[in-house]
Scaffold this active site. Structure first.
Site, PDB file in Angstrom:
ATOM      1  N   LYS A 270       0.863  -1.185   0.000  1.00 20.56           N
ATOM      2  CA  LYS A 270       0.000   0.000   0.000  1.00 20.56           C
ATOM      3  C   LYS A 270       0.900   1.237   0.000  1.00 20.56           C
ATOM      4  CE  LYS A 270      -3.382   2.579   2.837  1.00 20.56           C
ATOM      5  NZ  LYS A 270      -4.239   2.584   4.050  1.00 20.56           N
ATOM      6  N   ASP A 275      -2.650  10.101   3.544  1.00 23.53           N
ATOM      7  CA  ASP A 275      -4.050   9.720   3.750  1.00 23.53           C
ATOM      8  C   ASP A 275      -4.721  10.749   4.654  1.00 23.53           C
ATOM      9  OD1 ASP A 275      -6.483   8.534   4.161  1.00 23.53           O
ATOM     10  OD2 ASP A 275      -5.725   6.862   5.377  1.00 23.53           O
ATOM     11  N   LYS A 282      -9.874  12.936   8.454  1.00 18.32           N
ATOM     12  CA  LYS A 282      -9.335  12.504   9.742  1.00 18.32           C
ATOM     13  C   LYS A 282      -9.232  13.692  10.695  1.00 18.32           C
ATOM     14  CE  LYS A 282      -6.400   8.674   8.136  1.00 18.32           C
ATOM     15  NZ  LYS A 282      -7.013   7.599   8.950  1.00 18.32           N
ATOM     16  N   ASP A 293       1.499   6.255   5.446  1.00 16.95           N
ATOM     17  CA  ASP A 293       0.533   5.307   4.906  1.00 16.95           C
ATOM     18  C   ASP A 293       1.054   4.632   3.626  1.00 16.95           C
ATOM     19  OD1 ASP A 293      -1.835   4.031   5.446  1.00 16.95           O
ATOM     20  OD2 ASP A 293      -3.094   5.468   4.369  1.00 16.95           O
ATOM     21  N   ASP A 352     -12.279   7.149   4.177  1.00 18.33           N
ATOM     22  CA  ASP A 352     -11.029   6.875   4.890  1.00 18.33           C
ATOM     23  C   ASP A 352     -10.680   5.383   4.871  1.00 18.33           C
ATOM     24  OD1 ASP A 352      -8.764   7.461   6.299  1.00 18.33           O
ATOM     25  OD2 ASP A 352      -9.755   7.787   8.225  1.00 18.33           O
ATOM     26  N   GLU A 354      -9.737   3.677   2.456  1.00 21.12           N
ATOM     27  CA  GLU A 354      -9.312   3.762   1.064  1.00 21.12           C
ATOM     28  C   GLU A 354      -8.288   2.700   0.685  1.00 21.12           C
ATOM     29  OE1 GLU A 354      -7.869   5.283   3.462  1.00 21.12           O
ATOM     30  OE2 GLU A 354      -5.768   4.942   2.969  1.00 21.12           O
ATOM     31  N   ARG A 356      -8.087  -0.499   1.241  1.00 24.95           N
ATOM     32  CA  ARG A 356      -8.671  -1.715   0.674  1.00 24.95           C
ATOM     33  C   ARG A 356      -9.164  -1.479  -0.755  1.00 24.95           C
ATOM     34  NH1 ARG A 356     -12.872  -2.136   5.543  1.00 24.95           N
ATOM     35  NH2 ARG A 356     -11.121  -1.075   6.519  1.00 24.95           N
TER      36      ARG A 356
HETATM   37  N1  BES Z   1      -4.239   4.345   6.910  1.00 22.94           N
HETATM   38  C1  BES Z   1      -5.361   4.159   7.760  1.00 22.94           C
HETATM   39  C2  BES Z   1      -5.092   3.145   8.863  1.00 22.94           C
HETATM   40  C3  BES Z   1      -4.232   3.620   9.989  1.00 22.94           C
HETATM   41  C4  BES Z   1      -4.752   4.388  10.990  1.00 22.94           C
HETATM   42  C5  BES Z   1      -2.929   3.216  10.056  1.00 22.94           C
HETATM   43  C6  BES Z   1      -3.951   4.774  12.046  1.00 22.94           C
HETATM   44  C7  BES Z   1      -2.141   3.599  11.104  1.00 22.94           C
HETATM   45  C8  BES Z   1      -2.644   4.381  12.106  1.00 22.94           C
HETATM   46  C9  BES Z   1      -6.527   3.635   6.955  1.00 22.94           C
HETATM   47  O1  BES Z   1      -6.619   4.098   5.664  1.00 22.94           O
HETATM   48  C10 BES Z   1      -7.752   4.060   7.665  1.00 22.94           C
HETATM   49  O2  BES Z   1      -7.996   5.225   7.734  1.00 22.94           O
HETATM   50  N2  BES Z   1      -8.495   3.095   8.189  1.00 22.94           N
HETATM   51  C11 BES Z   1      -9.667   3.366   8.915  1.00 22.94           C
HETATM   52  C12 BES Z   1     -10.713   2.391   8.464  1.00 22.94           C
HETATM   53  C13 BES Z   1     -12.076   2.702   8.966  1.00 22.94           C
HETATM   54  C14 BES Z   1     -12.586   3.964   8.334  1.00 22.94           C
HETATM   55  C15 BES Z   1     -12.958   1.535   8.649  1.00 22.94           C
HETATM   56  C16 BES Z   1      -9.370   3.201  10.384  1.00 22.94           C
HETATM   57  O3  BES Z   1      -8.620   2.270  10.754  1.00 22.94           O
HETATM   58  O4  BES Z   1      -9.850   3.989  11.174  1.00 22.94           O
HETATM   59 ZN    ZN Z   2      -4.885   4.717   4.772  1.00 24.73          ZN
HETATM   60 MN    MN Z   3      -7.637   5.933   5.555  1.00 22.34          MN
END
Ligand code: BES
Ligand code: ZN
Ligand code: MN
Length: 503
Positions: A270, A275, A282, A293, A352, A354, A356
């Protein structure tokens, strides 16, 4: 840094610094005892006066040791002689190198590779020592006016091994260790780059650079937005739509095995170079860390360098899925329904989630390589950090033996990883009223349900997913990339190449 392996007695060296061990209750290792004898019990008398007890990580630096040719001796506490585990060995080496850094030594002779570490051989001890030293010396000071690292005089480290029979495996450990340490370094450098510089185009430039450096084995091709349109990668395109920076998927093909039937191992990283969360933005606190990210892509980049440097006799394809998740009038929105390259449709409920969405199209794309296995590496879910913390990566797989190979490599390298399940029952959480699936579920089991989503795009081959959201970087005072899981994947590939020297 120049590393080498020798097998000598400590009194034979005429060096800047000799690193020797002391165990608890002031017990000397047999090597330290030799120096003690020569110096008329100089060391034991110091210990008797309470200078050092031998607890793990304690250090004592000595100068002008009677009858010793070397300038300095660094004594390091190593705990119980026959009880040292991998983790303690790491602490011992870290403390030693930190103490050594503060001396003016240009070169040092390290006898710590002679310690007994439970269940580990010389190869492991030398390779770990080298990797730990390079890790301790790492600094990202490219954007600092006053550079920190380059002033260090230390240039050369010799690892001493018990007998001359150990030199061959020691040298092999050095060869592998240098390649892996350099893979870790380039991966960390790439991850630490600021997001105004490191965008998908920058990732692509690094990928192309690899093909230039290793032109005999590596070819790189870069797929831009026009080609993604042609390929119908609409989920990937949607995520990048809000950014001025073009989405680019860099495909790095390494051929180390020319047998036509040899199927490649595909690594997908990825590469979200920033992000923001998109329209589902966020919170601003800590948002800078979302430059990390792209650590999955940085891992793949580092590992491809290792594979090429060691010229492993296997075929590996690394894909850097570069993209940026931003807000703008062109950004994708909650409520959008996307048709993925696989034909399955996805309702976006949160922009967010994204990662996947770019990964699902990349997973479909790599079917064309007829892979032996596909492993994706992603900072995918905050839920994985909640589940496993900051030290252990999460792993999910549709194939038990691939999962076990990865767990073995994790154990060999100390790149801790834990397998999480992919239960069928959890799939219904992905149900959508308007498309084949939604891109989010409820919060419980979020790391697993994200993997369930990916598994719907990876059922044509053997697949594993590694969630490095917790492990890819350190926050707070030591903010910086860790390079994980470069060591794990390099070891996995060494093992696949039949070069496992730990067994
Ligand atoms: N890149 C983030 C995941 C992440 C968050 C990695 C904090 C490291 C630290 C990912 O794209 C994301 O935002 N995931 C969301 C998914 C949710 C919206 C289902 C998350 O984990 O909050
Ligand atoms: Zn992300
Ligand atoms: Mn995200």
């Amino acid at each position: 840094m120049d590393f080498s392996v020798k097998s000598n007695s400590p009194d034979q060296y005429h060096s800047d610094c000799i690193i020797l061990s002391v165990f608890e209750q002031c017990r000397l290792s047999s090597v330290t005892e030799k120096i003690n004898k020569i110096s008329n019990s100089y060391i034991s008398s110091l210990l008797q006066s309470g200078e050092l007890e031998g607890k793990i990580g304690q250090t004592l630096l000595l100068y002008h040791i009677p009858h010793v040719l070397s300038k300095r001796i660094l004594l390091i506490g190593c705990g119980q002689e026959y009880e040292i585990d991998a983790c303690q060995y790491k602490t011992i080496l870290q403390k030693s190198i930190n103490a050594l850094k503060n001396t003016g030594s240009i070169e040092a002779i390290c006898f710590l590779t002679e310690l007994h570490v439970k269940g580990r051989n010389i190869y492991w001890k030398v390779r770990q020592a080298l990797e730990i030293i390079q890790e301790s010396l790492y600094a990202f000071d490219q954007f600092k006016t006053n550079k920190i690292a380059s002033h260090l005089p230390l240039r050369k480290i010799v690892f001493n091994v018990p007998t001359s029979c150990d030199i061959t495996s020691g040298n092999c450990a050095i060869e592998h260790g240098i390649a892996i340490a350099s893979g870790l370094k380039v991966s960390k450098d790439l991850s630490n780059m600021p997001p105004n510089i490191c965008n998908a185009n920058y990732l692509a430039a690094q990928a192309r650079q690899l093909a230039n450096t290793f032109s005999h084995y590596i070819t790189t091709s870069v797929i831009g937005e026009q080609q993604m349109q042609d390929l119908k990668m609409y989920a990937y395109l949607a995520v990048g739509a809000g950014s001025q920076n073009e989405s680019l998927m860099s495909v790095i093909e390494y051929r180390g095995n020319s047998t036509p039937s040899d199927k490649p191992i595909v690594l997908i990283g990825k590469g979200m170079t920033f992000d923001s969360g998109g329209i589902s933005i966020k919170p601003s606190a800590g948002m800078d860390e979302m430059k990390y990210d792209m650590c999955g892509a940085a891992t793949v980049y580092g590992v491809m360098g290792v594979v090429a440097a060691l010229n492993l006799p296997i075929n590996v394809i690394g894909v850097l899925a570069g993209c940026e998740n931003m807000l703008s009038s062109r950004a994708y929105r909650p409520g959008d329904v996307l048709t993925t390259m696989s034909g399955q449709t996805v309702e976006v409920l949160n922009t967010d989630a994204e990662g996947r969405l770019i990964l699902c199209d990349t997973l479909t794309y790599v079917e064309r390589f007829n892979p032996a296995a596909v492993i994706d590496i992603a900072t995918l879910t905050g839920a994985c950090v909640v589940a496993l913390g900051k030290n252990i990566s999460g792993m999910m797989s549709n194939h038990d033996s691939l999962a076990n190979e990865l767990l073995i490599a994790a154990e060999q390298t100390g790149d801790s990883t834990w397998r999480l399940p992919l239960p069928n029952e959890y799939h219904e959480q992905l149900d959508s009223n308007f498309a084949d699936m939604a891109n989010i579920t409820g919060r419980p089991g979020g790391a697993i349900t994200a993997a369930c989503f990916l598994s719907r795009f990876s059922n044509k081959y053997t697949w594993a997913h590694i969630d490095i959201a917790g492990t890819a970087w350190h926050s707070c005072k030591n903010k910086g990339a860790t390079g994980r899981p470069v060591a794990l994947l390099s070891q996995f590939l060494l093992n696949r190449a039949g070069l496992n020297k730990d067994a």
